[in-house]
Design a protein around this motif. Structure first.
Motif, PDB file in Angstrom:
ATOM      1  N   PRO A 129     -85.261  46.917 -19.180  1.00  0.00           N
ATOM      2  CA  PRO A 129     -87.032  47.051 -19.068  1.00  0.00           C
ATOM      3  C   PRO A 129     -87.537  48.068 -20.000  1.00  0.00           C
ATOM      4  CG  PRO A 129     -85.494  47.714 -17.062  1.00  0.00           C
ATOM      5  CD  PRO A 129     -84.766  48.122 -18.148  1.00  0.00           C
ATOM      6  N   ASP A 130     -89.235  47.749 -20.760  1.00  0.00           N
ATOM      7  CA  ASP A 130     -89.699  48.415 -21.071  1.00  0.00           C
ATOM      8  C   ASP A 130     -89.835  49.980 -20.924  1.00  0.00           C
ATOM      9  OD1 ASP A 130     -89.576  45.872 -22.266  1.00  0.00           O
ATOM     10  OD2 ASP A 130     -92.409  45.571 -21.740  1.00  0.00           O
ATOM     11  N   ALA A 131     -89.748  49.844 -19.233  1.00  0.00           N
ATOM     12  CA  ALA A 131     -90.501  51.490 -19.098  1.00  0.00           C
ATOM     13  C   ALA A 131     -89.031  52.458 -19.395  1.00  0.00           C
ATOM     14  CB  ALA A 131     -90.521  51.653 -17.627  1.00  0.00           C
ATOM     15  N   VAL A 132     -88.002  52.065 -19.929  1.00  0.00           N
ATOM     16  CA  VAL A 132     -86.076  52.244 -19.722  1.00  0.00           C
ATOM     17  C   VAL A 132     -86.610  52.688 -21.229  1.00  0.00           C
ATOM     18  CG1 VAL A 132     -84.222  52.408 -20.038  1.00  0.00           C
ATOM     19  CG2 VAL A 132     -85.381  52.156 -17.583  1.00  0.00           C
ATOM     20  N   MET A 133     -86.843  51.548 -22.021  1.00  0.00           N
ATOM     21  CA  MET A 133     -87.227  51.487 -23.527  1.00  0.00           C
ATOM     22  C   MET A 133     -87.766  53.009 -24.257  1.00  0.00           C
ATOM     23  SD  MET A 133     -84.588  50.164 -25.208  1.00  0.00           S
ATOM     24  CE  MET A 133     -85.250  50.372 -26.875  1.00  0.00           C
ATOM     25  N   GLU A 134     -89.166  52.841 -23.527  1.00  0.00           N
ATOM     26  CA  GLU A 134     -90.239  53.152 -23.374  1.00  0.00           C
ATOM     27  C   GLU A 134     -89.380  54.968 -23.638  1.00  0.00           C
ATOM     28  OE1 GLU A 134     -93.512  54.169 -24.997  1.00  0.00           O
ATOM     29  OE2 GLU A 134     -92.957  52.009 -25.116  1.00  0.00           O
ATOM     30  N   LYS A 135     -88.958  55.589 -22.648  1.00  0.00           N
ATOM     31  CA  LYS A 135     -88.157  57.242 -22.480  1.00  0.00           C
ATOM     32  C   LYS A 135     -87.296  57.015 -23.684  1.00  0.00           C
ATOM     33  CE  LYS A 135     -88.876  56.951 -17.415  1.00  0.00           C
ATOM     34  NZ  LYS A 135     -88.318  57.554 -16.222  1.00  0.00           N
ATOM     35  N   LEU A 136     -86.791  56.167 -24.576  1.00  0.00           N
ATOM     36  CA  LEU A 136     -85.550  56.174 -24.484  1.00  0.00           C
ATOM     37  C   LEU A 136     -85.791  56.216 -26.073  1.00  0.00           C
ATOM     38  CD1 LEU A 136     -82.600  53.660 -23.516  1.00  0.00           C
ATOM     39  CD2 LEU A 136     -82.409  56.665 -23.922  1.00  0.00           C
ATOM     40  N   GLY A 137     -87.249  56.074 -26.590  1.00  0.00           N
ATOM     41  CA  GLY A 137     -87.616  55.819 -27.730  1.00  0.00           C
ATOM     42  C   GLY A 137     -87.522  56.781 -28.661  1.00  0.00           C
ATOM     43  N   THR A 188     -76.298  34.107 -18.647  1.00  0.00           N
ATOM     44  CA  THR A 188     -77.365  35.069 -17.405  1.00  0.00           C
ATOM     45  C   THR A 188     -77.207  36.785 -18.510  1.00  0.00           C
ATOM     46  OG1 THR A 188     -75.115  35.753 -16.409  1.00  0.00           O
ATOM     47  CG2 THR A 188     -76.877  33.576 -15.445  1.00  0.00           C
ATOM     48  N   THR A 189     -78.065  37.534 -17.712  1.00  0.00           N
ATOM     49  CA  THR A 189     -78.666  38.122 -18.618  1.00  0.00           C
ATOM     50  C   THR A 189     -78.466  39.636 -17.193  1.00  0.00           C
ATOM     51  OG1 THR A 189     -80.985  38.625 -18.059  1.00  0.00           O
ATOM     52  CG2 THR A 189     -80.102  37.468 -20.372  1.00  0.00           C
ATOM     53  N   VAL A 190     -77.936  40.658 -17.506  1.00  0.00           N
ATOM     54  CA  VAL A 190     -78.050  41.808 -16.823  1.00  0.00           C
ATOM     55  C   VAL A 190     -78.629  42.462 -17.237  1.00  0.00           C
ATOM     56  CG1 VAL A 190     -76.476  43.674 -16.235  1.00  0.00           C
ATOM     57  CG2 VAL A 190     -75.247  41.342 -16.342  1.00  0.00           C
ATOM     58  N   GLU A 191     -79.673  43.595 -16.260  1.00  0.00           N
ATOM     59  CA  GLU A 191     -80.535  44.714 -16.071  1.00  0.00           C
ATOM     60  C   GLU A 191     -79.627  45.808 -15.887  1.00  0.00           C
ATOM     61  OE1 GLU A 191     -84.695  46.197 -13.965  1.00  0.00           O
ATOM     62  OE2 GLU A 191     -84.314  44.412 -15.030  1.00  0.00           O
ATOM     63  N   VAL A 192     -80.230  47.053 -17.014  1.00  0.00           N
ATOM     64  CA  VAL A 192     -79.414  47.710 -17.523  1.00  0.00           C
ATOM     65  C   VAL A 192     -81.018  49.188 -16.788  1.00  0.00           C
ATOM     66  CG1 VAL A 192     -78.295  49.369 -18.684  1.00  0.00           C
ATOM     67  CG2 VAL A 192     -78.688  46.742 -19.148  1.00  0.00           C
ATOM     68  N   ASP A 193     -79.820  49.940 -16.296  1.00  0.00           N
ATOM     69  CA  ASP A 193     -80.903  51.247 -15.535  1.00  0.00           C
ATOM     70  C   ASP A 193     -80.784  52.017 -16.898  1.00  0.00           C
ATOM     71  OD1 ASP A 193     -78.159  53.176 -15.901  1.00  0.00           O
ATOM     72  OD2 ASP A 193     -78.363  52.024 -13.356  1.00  0.00           O
ATOM     73  N   GLU A 194     -81.671  52.982 -16.518  1.00  0.00           N
ATOM     74  CA  GLU A 194     -81.805  54.007 -17.433  1.00  0.00           C
ATOM     75  C   GLU A 194     -80.332  55.226 -17.875  1.00  0.00           C
ATOM     76  OE1 GLU A 194     -84.659  58.237 -18.571  1.00  0.00           O
ATOM     77  OE2 GLU A 194     -84.799  57.201 -17.010  1.00  0.00           O
ATOM     78  N   ALA A 195     -79.798  55.318 -16.614  1.00  0.00           N
ATOM     79  CA  ALA A 195     -78.595  56.464 -17.348  1.00  0.00           C
ATOM     80  C   ALA A 195     -77.565  55.150 -18.364  1.00  0.00           C
ATOM     81  CB  ALA A 195     -78.213  56.658 -15.864  1.00  0.00           C
ATOM     82  N   HIS A 251     -85.338  47.798 -33.884  1.00  0.00           N
ATOM     83  CA  HIS A 251     -86.980  47.814 -33.886  1.00  0.00           C
ATOM     84  C   HIS A 251     -87.269  49.203 -32.917  1.00  0.00           C
ATOM     85  CE1 HIS A 251     -86.927  47.126 -29.527  1.00  0.00           C
ATOM     86  NE2 HIS A 251     -88.064  47.178 -29.149  1.00  0.00           N
ATOM     87  N   ARG A 252     -86.269  50.032 -32.579  1.00  0.00           N
ATOM     88  CA  ARG A 252     -87.328  51.024 -32.331  1.00  0.00           C
ATOM     89  C   ARG A 252     -88.187  51.628 -33.491  1.00  0.00           C
ATOM     90  NH1 ARG A 252     -82.880  53.019 -28.390  1.00  0.00           N
ATOM     91  NH2 ARG A 252     -82.557  55.129 -29.743  1.00  0.00           N
ATOM     92  N   LYS A 253     -89.184  52.755 -33.160  1.00  0.00           N
ATOM     93  CA  LYS A 253     -90.311  52.667 -33.780  1.00  0.00           C
ATOM     94  C   LYS A 253     -88.876  53.938 -34.981  1.00  0.00           C
ATOM     95  CE  LYS A 253     -94.448  55.825 -34.711  1.00  0.00           C
ATOM     96  NZ  LYS A 253     -95.309  56.224 -33.747  1.00  0.00           N
ATOM     97  N   GLY A 254     -89.920  53.594 -36.171  1.00  0.00           N
ATOM     98  CA  GLY A 254     -89.108  54.975 -37.266  1.00  0.00           C
ATOM     99  C   GLY A 254     -87.881  54.101 -37.331  1.00  0.00           C
TER     100      GLY A 254
END
Length: 247
Positions: A239-247, A204-211, A12-15
């Motif tokens: 998290p959305d903020a992390v996805m923004e950086k990865l996108g 249950t879900t696990v939140e993943v950090d940026e690294a 779903h990431r852009k492009g």
């Protein structure tokens, strides 16, 4: 970005979706062929085939491609696909389930194992992680199908168990054995769904950090790039903020 939805992972990431359209058509075709082979070639008499064709139409797959995929099921000497499931761990111990349709188990197993090992994960034994997921039905509609309240009411009326909505789509969860019945009822009130299939929903879900998120996305990407792999499920939340950086 949760890891329990086919369309809410790397694609779903852009492009990214446009680049993967050819691969997506291949996967959709394979599901149509398998569904037609397992039951009647008539979608009105074969719920799995009906859902597969609706999913293909939702992705703008040409009618000729859909018909070819149905015809393949009855072709002499056609491919014989079997459904296989792989379970393993991604970065930070994320649980991942990979579903595939393959005509060569050895090839698929090798490719899946390589994808895990090259991207911070490892393939486990059958049953290694599935105990942490519920087997349920998942029906997806685009956000344009209606507002959250309207979708919730329609889903409740159709017999669904849960609904989650965001700015992109509505996810409607059903009991495993109620998927076809609920999908048919929703089609009457909302029109054809973008997708409807059996899913693995994490308890249950696990939140993943940026690294770890960057490596995890590479793993999911590598798995989905394989033509044999139909769906990748996971218990991760990015998290959305992390996805923004990865996108």
């Amino acid at each position: 970005m949760a890891g329990h939805s086919k369309f809410k992972n790397i694609m779903h990431r852009k492009g990214a979706q446009d680049k993967k359209r050819s691969s997506m058509f291949s996967k959709l075709s394979r599901e149509i062929t398998v569904a037609a082979k397992m039951g009647m070639p008539d979608p009105d008499m074969n719920p799995r085939l009906r859902l597969a064709i609706n999913a293909a139409k939702a992705q703008s797959m040409p009618k000729d491609n859909i018909q070819r995929a149905v015809d393949k099921a009855n072709a002499a000497g056609g491919e014989n696909y079997e459904e296989v499931r792989y379970e393993g761990y991604g970065p930070a111990g994320i649980a991942i389930i990979v579903e595939a349709l393959t005509d060569n188990r050895n090839r698929t197993a090798t490719n899946v194992r390589t994808a895990f090992s090259k991207n911070g994960g490892n393939l486990g034994a059958s049953g290694a992680v599935s105990h942490g997921f519920d087997r349920v039905g998942l029906i997806t509609y685009p956000a344009s199908a209606g507002d959250a309240d309207a979708i919730f009411e329609a889903a409740l009326e159709a017999g669904a168990e849960d609904v989650s909505s965001n700015e992109d789509e509505h996810e409607i969860w059903t009991a495993m054995d109620a998927l076809h019945e609920v999908a048919k009822a929703l089609e009457a009130s909302l029109g054809p769904a973008d997708g409807a299939k059996l899913a693995w929903k994490p308890t249950t879900t696990v939140e993943v950090d940026e690294a770890n998120a960057a490596t995890l996305m590479k793993l999911v990407d590598a798995l989905e790039d394989d033509d044999d792999v139909q769906t990748v499920w996971g218990n991760y939340e990015v998290p959305d903020a992390v996805m923004e950086k990865l996108g």
